[in-house]
Design an enzyme around this catalytic site. Structure first.
Site, PDB file in Angstrom:
ATOM      1  CG  ASP A   1      -2.390   0.143   0.825  1.00  0.00           C
ATOM      2  OD1 ASP A   1      -2.718  -0.062  -0.360  1.00  0.00           O
ATOM      3  OD2 ASP A   1      -3.206   0.462   1.709  1.00  0.00           O
TER       4      ASP A   1
ATOM      5  CG  ASP B   1       0.553  -7.194  11.188  1.00  0.00           C
ATOM      6  OD1 ASP B   1      -0.345  -7.167  10.328  1.00  0.00           O
ATOM      7  OD2 ASP B   1       0.375  -6.846  12.374  1.00  0.00           O
TER       8      ASP B   1
ATOM      9  CG  ASP C   1       6.040  -6.359  12.623  1.00  0.00           C
ATOM     10  OD1 ASP C   1       5.009  -6.010  12.021  1.00  0.00           O
ATOM     11  OD2 ASP C   1       6.068  -6.564  13.849  1.00  0.00           O
TER      12      ASP C   1
ATOM     13  CG  ASP D   1      -8.007  -6.924  13.975  1.00  0.00           C
ATOM     14  OD1 ASP D   1      -8.889  -6.153  14.404  1.00  0.00           O
ATOM     15  OD2 ASP D   1      -6.816  -6.844  14.335  1.00  0.00           O
TER      16      ASP D   1
END
Length: 786
Positions: free
Chosen positions: A178, A244, A246, A341
């Site tokens: 993004d 994610d 990370d 979520d």
């Protein structure tokens, strides 16, 4: 005994019926009036029973229910006493208003106590892996949403995703970028446009080299939810794993989770814990011991298992596997709130789908590095949950079971804690500053009602969460966040649709000490608590007849001041470099050292830390070659070397990896070598780091269970109060010395203090192609591995 088959596990309907059966006698007993003497005896008996039951709570379900029932009885009795006997007269409207605010906050905590008791009374047991036949393996898309993360961080996550143990023809890894959208590449700000175009080119090249699909979109709409939905338009996997940027997965992630979807066609979610390889900034700045469990462990070890028991385990944004058909049924990942979520899980649960929580950490992630980033992240969580509470209140949502409604209500209501915590902090000041009567109570009633009520609350918390949270640490965390999240909560209540999604900065460089730029609100709160103490001292002298009240309310304010002083340490950023961090490894390797004479000299070494940008190696033996020439010493900085790791079961990892020496430290145990990896060699370094550092999930199991130390109620209270008292002079010193320290840092660099951490967890190798293994009955199964 729990988990040993002596008593059957309780199903959700049975447990609800038991709670309702317990509620009637509790309400009756709680409402029976008694004298002060009888109440005092009742308090002593209640505390005695809880102390007797406390050691058995983790291992006995009946005794845990008994303890919660006893605590519930006393809590209700306390609440009824507060309602009927302690509120000021209506003839004092200002005092009554202040008293009602405090009573309202207490009423909220009482309700939350019963909700939390319901959720945590009977958490699910650890689940065995569901075996999966290779021929039944569904297709899986692995989605890694990204916005502004460094290339090196993404490279490790994507490399690890490619190494996941699963049939290669049934898995697709996708980077959902993004940060390189058409909107950003054509931004009116030329700097943003230039960086976005460059990012898109770099990440496209990275994805080609890693054999990963690159995905972006036209516009940055609906934040992370929109990013995922856009990527899934071009995918058709039956399941999808969200990671994610990370969150680096271990190789056994799909092997441990996919089988549950095959066994249960109505399952839409398997959520796993978020484990972090670094400490959060509050934990670090408070200098909490490494044996103190991290804040998130209370949620992922106990609370989410309780939600799972009641059918309310929800999507936490990452480290979760979802069924595509269920998500498509509700129109994709939900985006009405910024907590996409949990909102998605709520929408799908209301359609009758089922979820599951698997308490097996299989990702290694990064916490925000600074206090400001931490607050930004928690502010987003709080805002999103309050948005859901207002816009999609679970109590009025059709399709949910009663227990699911209560689970979601509990999870959302928790984030109102800034309002409740601020009320408890400010209430004593109503009396200290203005003389308002916030409750009508005698010193004897304090001893037989209020003090036992507080002790019972502490005992219950310590009993339910003794393995995952030390007493009162959560209160310090809440106080540290309260002045910042309070504004976000109030703003969301007033304008629930106005919130915007802000990406948490990851992999920040914290290489020096400094005062957080957002320190003023927390400092102001601490000074307000101090002003309350000064006002209390004045009242003690000026109004001798009120000294009993001053003593009681002043003691409450003093307690608040001690906790706030300790929480204030959160704004003093103090970097700690751990000698043996959670990502420490032990991998044998050979170093080929270029000595500048057209020859290379091999040396035996051990890789102790592996990353995409740098690695650390130890050399315990002699650094001379066979001719007696010194190959490495303190002057070797800048020398070129090749690292050849020894991983017999992963031959593709044994290729020489070029690097440059950036630091050499000699000691009595040998030499420690830090080397830099150029961007040209980032991909092989990332693959190596993904394999040896993150590949084995047993590493995270070790840290979650092996690095925690219980603290009893008294020891925990003493620890926090002692730290709070010591923090007072330290806060003053650090605030006064901040200008001089900043000036000094402009003139010289500072070395980071070093703290010991945990022992190295050896790397456990897996076969190069575990998916090709077959069982004795010649029926091919996907192997779990670690």
């Amino acid at each position: 005994m729990k988990g040993k088959g002596i008593i059957p596990r309780l199903g959700t309907p049975v447990m609800v019926i038991l709670w309702l059966m317990l509620l009637a006698p509790i309400l009756f007993l709680a409402s029976v009036p008694t004298s002060i003497a009888v109440q005092g005896l009742l308090s002593l008996v209640t505390l005695g029973l809880l102390l007797i039951l406390k050691p058995f709570v983790p291992i006995s379900l009946p005794l845990r229910f008994s303890m919660l029932a006893i605590a519930g009885f006393f809590t209700l009795r306390y609440w009824l006493w507060r309602l009927t006997e302690t509120l000021p007269s209506p003839e004092e409207p200002i005092s009554l208003a202040a008293a009602l605010v405090l009573f309202g906050a207490e009423t909220f905590t009482v309700g939350l106590f019963f909700l939390t008791a319901l959720v945590t009374a009977d958490p699910t047991e650890p689940k065995p892996p569901a075996r999966l036949r290779l021929k039944d393996a569904p297709t899986v898309d692995i989605l890694v949403p990204s916005y502004n993360e460094p290339d090196e961080l993404l490279a490790v996550t994507l490399a690890a995703a490619k190494q996941i143990n699963y049939p290669k023809d049934k898995v697709t890894v996708v980077l959902c970028d993004d940060g390189g959208t058409d909107q950003r590449c054509n931004h009116s700000n030329p700097d943003i446009a230039r960086e976005s175009k460059a990012r898109r080119v770099r990440l496209q090249a990275l994805c080609r080299e890693l054999d990963v699909v690159y995905s972006t979109r036209a516009r940055n709409e609906s934040a992370k939810a929109g990013n995922l939905n856009s990527a899934m338009k071009n995918l058709n996997g039956e399941l999808f794993l969200v990671l994610d940027a990370d969150h680096v997965p271990s190789r056994d992630f799909l092997a441990r989770t996919v089988g549950y979807f095959v066994d249960n066609p109505r399952l839409f979610l398997v959520q796993t814990p978020h484990f972090f390889i670094n400490r959060d900034p509050i934990e670090r700045n408070l200098a909490l011991p490494e044996t103190c469990p991290s804040e998130n462990e209370m949620f992922y070890t106990t609370i989410h298992r309780g939600l799972d028991r009641l059918g309310g385990a929800f999507f936490c944004g990452s480290a979760a596997l979802l069924r595509r058909r269920a998500v498509d049924e509700v129109g994709g990942i939900s985006g009405e709130t910024i907590t996409e979520d949990a909102e998605t899980a709520l929408d799908i649960h209301s359609r009758g789908w089922e979820s599951m929580y698997l308490d097996q950490a299989m990702i290694g992630g990064l916490q925000p590095e600074t206090f400001a980033s931490f607050i930004q992240q928690r502010g987003r969580w709080a805002t999103g949950m309050i948005q859901m509470l207002i816009l999609k209140n679970p109590l009025f949502r059709s399709g949910l079971s009663m227990t699911q409604r209560l689970c979601y209500l509990n999870s959302m209501s928790f984030w109102l804690f800034p309002l409740i915590r601020m009320t408890f902090l400010l209430s004593p000041l109503f009396y200290m500053f203005f003389g308002l009567e916030i409750f009508v109570v005698s010193s004897t009633e304090v001893l037989v009602y209020i003090l036992p009520y507080l002790l019972i609350g502490f005992l219950i918390q310590n009993s339910l969460f003794s393995n995952v949270r030390w007493p009162q640490i959560s209160e310090v965390y809440e106080i540290a966040q309260t002045p910042y999240l309070l504004r976000a909560i109030i703003g969301t209540v007033l304008r629930p649709r106005a919130a915007s999604f802000k990406v948490t900065v990851k992999e920040e460089e914290l290489d020096h000490a400094f005062l957080s730029p957002i320190f003023l609100p927390l400092l102001g709160l601490a000074l307000l608590m101090l002003a309350g103490l000064i006002a209390g001292a004045y009242r003690w002298v000026a109004f001798p007849g009120d000294r009993t009240v001053v003593l009681l309310v002043g003691g409450w304010n003093l307690y608040n001041f001690v906790l706030t002083s300790y929480a204030l340490r959160s704004v003093f950023e103090r970097p700690w470099r751990l000698v043996k961090p959670r990502t420490a490894v032990s991998v044998p390797a050979t170093l080929n050292v270029d000595t500048g004479d057209a020859r290379t000299r091999p040396l035996s070494a051990t890789i102790v830390s592996a990353g995409s940008k740098s690695m650390v190696l130890s050399l315990e033996g002699d650094t001379r070659d066979s001719d007696g020439k010194v190959v490495l010493n303190d002057t070797s900085i800048g020398n070129a070397i090749e690292i050849c790791p020894s991983l017999p079961n992963a031959p593709d990892m044994e290729r020489p990896l070029p690097a440059t020496v950036s630091s050499v430290k000699s000691g009595i145990d040998g030499m420690t070598l830090t080397v830099d990896i150029t961007r040209k060699n980032m991909i092989p370094a990332s693959r190596l780091a993904a394999y040896v550092t993150y590949g084995d999930s047993s590493r995270w199991t070790y840290f979650r269970k092996g690095r925690t130390k219980r603290r009893g109620l008294v020891a925990g209270l003493a620890f926090v109060l002692h730290r709070g008292i010591l923090s007072m002079p330290r806060n003053i010193f650090d605030l006064l010395s901040e200008p001089a320290r900043r000036k000094a840092e402009l003139q010289m660099d500072t070395d980071l203090p070093i703290r010991e951490s945990s022992n190295v967890v050896p790397v456990r190798e897996q076969p190069a192609d575990p998916a090709a293994k077959t069982s004795d009955d010649e029926e091919g199964y996907l192997e779990v591995g670690s």
